[in-house]
Write a protein that holds these residues in place. Sequence first.
Motif, short mmCIF file in Angstrom:
data_model
loop_
_atom_site.label_atom_id
_atom_site.label_comp_id
_atom_site.label_asym_id
_atom_site.label_seq_id
_atom_site.Cartn_x
_atom_site.Cartn_y
_atom_site.Cartn_z
N UNK A 1514 -28.14 -35.00 -15.60
CA UNK A 1514 -27.03 -34.99 -14.62
C UNK A 1514 -26.08 -36.17 -14.85
N UNK A 1515 -26.50 -37.14 -15.67
CA UNK A 1515 -25.66 -38.31 -15.90
C UNK A 1515 -24.59 -38.06 -16.96
N UNK A 1516 -24.64 -36.94 -17.63
CA UNK A 1516 -23.66 -36.65 -18.68
C UNK A 1516 -22.29 -36.48 -18.06
N UNK A 1517 -21.27 -37.22 -18.59
CA UNK A 1517 -19.93 -37.12 -17.98
C UNK A 1517 -19.40 -35.69 -18.02
N UNK A 1518 -18.91 -35.23 -16.90
CA UNK A 1518 -18.26 -33.91 -16.84
C UNK A 1518 -19.19 -32.76 -16.60
N UNK A 1519 -20.53 -33.00 -16.50
CA UNK A 1519 -21.46 -31.88 -16.34
C UNK A 1519 -21.18 -31.13 -15.02
N UNK A 1520 -21.07 -31.88 -13.94
CA UNK A 1520 -20.82 -31.24 -12.64
C UNK A 1520 -19.52 -30.46 -12.67
N UNK A 1521 -18.52 -31.07 -13.24
CA UNK A 1521 -17.21 -30.43 -13.33
C UNK A 1521 -17.31 -29.13 -14.12
N UNK A 1522 -18.04 -29.18 -15.25
CA UNK A 1522 -18.20 -27.99 -16.09
C UNK A 1522 -18.96 -26.89 -15.36
N UNK A 1523 -20.05 -27.27 -14.71
CA UNK A 1523 -20.85 -26.26 -13.99
C UNK A 1523 -20.03 -25.60 -12.89
N UNK A 1524 -19.22 -26.40 -12.18
CA UNK A 1524 -18.38 -25.82 -11.13
C UNK A 1524 -17.36 -24.85 -11.73
N UNK A 1525 -16.76 -25.24 -12.86
CA UNK A 1525 -15.74 -24.39 -13.49
C UNK A 1525 -16.34 -23.09 -14.00
#
Length: 1948
Positions: A1514-1525
Amino acid sequence: MLSLDRGGVCNEVSLNRPKMVSKKKKEIQVDAFFLDGQQLEKLQTFTDCEEQNLASLLLQCAQLSNGIQQIQCIKQIMPLMKKMDRNSACDPMVKACLDVLGEIYFSLGMKNPLKKVLASSLNGLPEQFMTEAVQSFVCCLREELKTTDTYLYRRVLDNLASCMEDFSLGKASIKKLFEEVLQFLQKSLLDIQEENRKNSGNRIVQTQLMHDLLVAIKVSMMLVQKLQENIQGSLWKNPDSLVWQSMCSLLKSSTNFLMDETLLQTVQTTSGLAFILFTKAMYGPAEELPSLVSDLLLGSVRHTGVPAWFVSNCGIPCTDKLSDSVLLFLCHGALAMLEWKNGSMGENGEKLLLDIISVLLSLSSELKESSMATSLSRILAIWTNSALDALVSGSPNLKIHLNGNSDITGKLLEYVYTHWEHPLDAVRHQTKLIFKNLLRIHRTTVTGSDEKSDLFFVGLTKSLLSLEWHVKGKYASLGCLVECLGTENILQLDRTIPVQILDVMNDQSLAPYASDLLETMFINHKVHFTSGFQESSWIDQWHDTWVSPLLLILCEGKHDQTTYIIDYYLPKLLKCSPDSLNYMIKILQASADANLGSRSTRGALGALMACLRTARAHGHLELSNIMRSGLLSSECIKQGLVHQHNQVCIDALGLLCETHRSTEIVSMEEMQLIQFFITYNLNSQSPSVRQQLCSLLRKLFCRIQESSQVLYKLEQNKTKQELLEDSTKWDPVGILQQYKVFMSSVCDRLFEALFPGSSHATRFSALTILGSVAEIFSIPKGQTQVFHLNQEVDSARVQTLIQCFASTFEEVKILAFELLMKLRDVAFNLQDSERLELLFQAAMDLSTSTKPYDCVTASYLLNFLVHHEELQRICLGKWVERNFQIDEDQSISTVEKNTLAVIKLLLVNVEEEIFQAKKSLLQAAASFPMYGRVHCITGALQQLPLNNLTLITEWKQMVARLILMSYKLSDVVSPVVQSSSPEGLIPMDSDSETADRLQMILHEIQPQDTNDYFIQAKILKECCKVESEKLADHKPTENICTEIKGKERQTCDVTAQMVLVCCWRSMKEISLLLGMLCKLLPSQATSESSDGLITVEQVKSIGDYFKHHLLQSRHRGAFELAYAGFVQLTEILSRCNNESLRRMPEQWLCHVLEEIKSCDPSSKLCATRRSAGIPFYIQALLASEPKKGKADLLKMTMKELISLAAPLNESSSIIPQVHALNILRALFRDTRLGENIMPYVADGIQAAVLGFMSPVWAVRNSCTLLFSALITRIFGVKRGKDENSKKNRMTGREFFSRFPSLYPFLLKQLEVVANTLDSEAEELKVHPSLFLLLLILGKLYPSPMDGTYSALSMAPFVPFIIRCGHSPVYRSREMSGRALVPFVMVNEVPQTVLSLLKGLPDCTSPCIRQNAIHGTLLQVFHLLQSYLESKQHINSDFQEALSDIITCIGTKLWLAKRSNPCLVTRAAYLDVLVMLSTHLGKFQRQGTQLFRFWEEMNTIISQSELMTGILYSSAVPGLTQYLQSITKLVISVLSVTAGPGIQCSSSPFAEKIAKPSLSVVSLLHCEYHEVRLLVLEAVLLWLKQINSKQITEERGMLCLLSDLEDALLAIALKEKNLQCFCKVLEILCAVDLRSVLPETECAIKMNQNELLIWSLNTVDTSNSTEIQSIALKFASKLIVHLLQNHQQISEEVLKKWVQLIVYSCGDEQQTEMLLAAAEVLKSVAPLFLMNEKLNLGLSDTLAMWKCVVLLLQNEDLIVRDAAAEVIQVAQSQRKSSKETEFAFRIVNAPVALDLAFGILCELLQLWGEIRAGIPVLLEWLLGDNDLRRDLETSALEEDDYLFDKGEVNFWAEKLTHVRQLSKHLLQLISVNHLTLADQGEFNQLSRTAMDQARLVAHLLRALPPTPEFSKTVEFTRLAIQNERISVCLKILNLLKPDDICQNKNLEK
């Protein structure tokens, strides 16, 4: 019936006055003339005693002292002279009378109506008297022309002007003396100019001289225009003739004035007119004049072709380059003074016309100063009028030059588009005129062609319609086009235009423009129809276009939109078509029952009320007629009067109160409805509703008063035949009696509303209405009044009004005070001397209270008491020494004597307290803060007529003492507010450690070593009492001693907050007092003058005081209020005649600017706190500058500040720079400087942007604040939350044309920024100005009106903004994405998007820069978003462009797949795909290319981590953003596949796509809560769409949601994320429980009862209000479902559920929880609250009813409205059971509360539980609180919190609900003849009530003498409880069992 009263006012009596206006008639004042002794003697020698002759008539006229009577007399002169025979012309009496008339005429002022009447009369003078009359007037005029005093020239000039203005005798006199008049004008111009030069700097004198000069120039022009034949004779051109020399002098003077920039602009403008006029009169031949003017304007004058006299008199314009302003005024002169009609000037004239416009257009880019910009716009409008005149007879060449497609017209349209939203009204208005005239010019040039097909008109119409509706200029321009082309032609382009315009009307700033356009359109449309069709054929179409959309919006529109439509549009529509009202009523009546509205919409009933109200107010409707005809029932109005929507109530009230005729009789039915309204609507929390309510009732009272006067006159004139016909309709005596009873009952209700504990809203409404009654029904002499408020007032009511002074809201104090002043005679008569003394004592105590609002109460009390004649004898005698000589002087007003005595007393007290405060400021703050006394002094002075005082000597001494006291008090408290951190001194604890810390801090900020008043302990225990006794020895008067001794508290805890409040409030009061004292300075003040109460030296010292404190105070409260006083002082100084005083502001300004510049280390100026008081100081000095002057101080200051604000990178310049930036911010925010500050905006922006690069934080901080202020100043105040709203934006052309210097600056800065971002290394280099530049550029947008003429193109910015998207900073990339949108025209978006997409790298590219990719994708995203939201998607080009974009996007899909390692850019690309997918799905686009697109989307989804598993941490930059997209993409694709486009398609592609890779259930099991949350939100949305039937094809959507119930139940039990858990519960509330509950056993191993217990436990244990509220709704839905399906629920579970509902309704709960409780109560009402069976048992059912009652009294309006819906459910059930009785269907909270108690009493009867229920209701009545504990708590709170205002709920009124409940209980008992069977229960209730009664009586006795002021909270609580107990005892008395009554009788 006309009569003249003594004041010369004409009064008219009318039964049917036209307007509902309650304004008094303006009295016309006419100054009478008087004759001197010699004139009177002359007339007396010719008077005839036997018959009236001319002399006796004049003598009689001269002896009258009334101007209007003299007018009547003068009008008799001409008839008398016309009767004289022809021989009387030689009569010496006539000669003498004509001499006197001449002298009278020239002695009268220009504005005196007598002068005009006399001139008008003399115009009718018989021919035989003309010669004599002319001689008399010539003689008088010759005397006038001998005047040599420059300051008396104005009178002569006015007389000359009057003579030439429609006065034949005057004109003849001037002709006779033409040369002398010309010479006088020549001399006057030179003399005034010289006098002006001598008085340089004296603004007042110079202003007067400027106006005299202006009049002299105008009179000179008038002379030349009106008497041209005197000039243009053959002899006058002789250089030696006096006329020629005088004309040369006038021309020379006008030239000098034109060139003199120091003169007022109006003088220069008029000189421009005079220059052209005089030149025109003198120049020959006439046909060469246009060439001369052209040469002057173009600077190409050749001396060889110009006469020598012209060069010698007008040398400067011929030789020098003319300034912009001079060119402008010359253009104006040429346009106004030359003849443009009939082609009299030939080709030269046409050339001049074209030269003028070229000069004006060149000036438009130069002249930015507001007054010049206004002049330019006006002159351009004049040019278009001149062009129209010239075109009538113009050459074909001129028509070509002025055609719509010509260069000139294009540039003028460019000017229009740039200025149509200019901040100045005048410029906007002129812009409209220019546009209108341009259309007329084009129409004139193409006469004979078809306007509808004309390319110019067609193109203009389309481009205007393509503009957004937020562009204000669009409305006026479209209105002009409508007038030109007709509405029908416009509507053929787009039939939805009326609806679009109505939609815009939710914005008040646009509503007036929109309504004007609509009015133009529907009037034109109606004219179009009426001219060619029969009414029956077109009226329905007209209604469909203009009325039907209006009715739809009125029923369902938002509050603001409907309000503005009713205010702006509806009256205009009804005026155009009054017959449409019947259509409206018919349509709305048909749907009124079905659509009653809600708290947010008016519904058909509200719309009907609005239409009827407007119609009646504008005279289109008689209410009695429509009520008689059955079109409207009183029940319908009644429902409107208590509607839940505030505005419906107001409209219903307006329908009753507003009429077109102010004398219309008020019917009995109207009066009953008004009484009903007042009962329930006084307590409105909305200030606007209260204001409208009071205003409407005022109109009703005016109507009653005016109609009663008519009725009295009818009664008096009953015998007169002509009035009998009208009076037979009414019985005047009966109606007057009804009025009297009605007004009396209204006043009773209003006084009752002032009960203890009544809310602020109720008091405000009641007092305002009572004030209106007192004012309207006051008794003028000679009138009988139908009602007298004085007769309704008794001592108890006076006491109630006085108690209103104790309110914590000052507006209530003001209203009560004003009402008492109107009733003061009766109020004082009803107060005994003992009561007065107590009130005075209370006022003195409150004036030294530590509660800040107490001193305000004291001030109002004292201001009330000083009007009492016996105040000195009763109260003041033992406080101060009386001056019997003053007391017995009857010529001195009571108020002045009493005020002087009261101020003396307060002053003595405060002087002693200052003396004590010097010893101990801490003790002063705790025991006697001095600001209260000073506040009372200021308050007492404010109500005195300071310019009309009698005791001048005493007041002078008093003023001197007050000033001295102010300085002393300031010395004591100023060290705290001037310390470096005054707010920092707030340790609130009472322990010794903090006390030591406070001592230390106070010691640190101690300003001088000699002052030891800070060296005190914080906690002053017993010593406080001892100390106060010691202090008493120093007191000169007894009262101060008693005041401090009277403090009962043994412990005095001083907090630092108390010290600070004491100090800054003292400073505030000193400032206000000194500012007020400055106003006492007489305008003609001199150093030696003794007539004023304040001296020049004192004013100077006050100025120095303010200067010192503004520049050195640190506490904002202190310097803001010093500023308020200082503003008063500077305004006085700017108007003062004293030279030294008048120059002080300028000297102060220069001094402070020098101090800022010098950067002296010893300077005490505060460089932190945004420069503290320095900006305020400079603001005050600049704002006082005269508005009509040249603003020299502002110009000088801005020049200095702009130069200081520019960065110099020198350490010594930093502090001056910070000060300059802070001051500039304050000046740009100051609205008083208006448009004068706009020329400096561009410099301000440059300073802010450049300063942002400073290495010093203080500079950057100040730049940020300045930049923010400038953005607001340029784009307006941002009123919405939408960052991307177009309201606070402007087109690039408008922005850069208003601030041209910013174009190269911003472009250059952007280039610099872009260059820093282009490094290959992608270093983290952020240019400081990047944010600011993108912020400004993001506020601009391209206009479709941008033509080819604009040199300020937006295109150069685009490449730089694109490069800014490569920034390594994420936020910068986002901003550049948004900023790019405004710079790309809509039609250019596809091309720009394609070029950006093509610029993205392929997966094989060697160098992939992710920052650049991300920035580009964000730009693509925002461009596409704006493109898809625009109106373009209806075009065929749009489809083609979209197809190209989809194709191009397909080539870069690698960026959305795993081959792209960067998750941030993957997410950005996915966002673009989601947007496209959503758009395509929304419009159901189909085709092979699109099916391939969906297939590719499915491929991306199937290859994504959602399918294969997420391997990243979960610490990877942009993971949350990618999953949401990616989740959004899945949801979008699922929505599309479920839609009819795919489901119903037979294409093989469609079948493939219809089977998605991922299901909703699988997504719900994802480990990342962000994914689950998005899916749950989508599921909830789909469910709502299915439930509301928004989806036409449900099959596909239901497939998506199949098998979801198990998953939802499982997730509900194990979900840990609060947001997801909330959404799950919301979904469970939305789904059908019949599909969920059967799954519980297998899905979660729970039965239905266990699920219920789980949901109740969730409510009980959760810490989240949101979860508690949704869980409660779910549990309640579950309970209702189970009981309706006859399933058992244990009593224990039901009890717990009821307890949770009761808990949810507590006052401490958040709004969300209260709303949930209200919703639950509404949903369960039919089953539990209103059911015929008691499903819950009596106690639990009553507990739930109590919850309803509590919610109906909640402070939050939204909660009350939600609770009122419970009662609406109950009412609908009552209606079905009681068809005969009218039932309110939708009601506000006060009515709902009343109905609730009524329904509850009915239910008790229905349930047969009356005897069991009444004791419970009696307990509600009595209240269950512990009185003694509550009082102790409130006392403690009052001690702890300095600003505590008592109870939190400002709406609820305990006694209102007590009175309503008792009313229904008494009714219930009387109907059922009840007694309580259970004697024990009765005894228990009786004992409780009696015990409370004894306790309350004891506590009331224990209160001090005036508890309503000293112990307001305790007194109010006890008064409320007292009434509760007495009502309860009254009911208990009725309920006594018979045996108790018998026993009592036996005892007796």
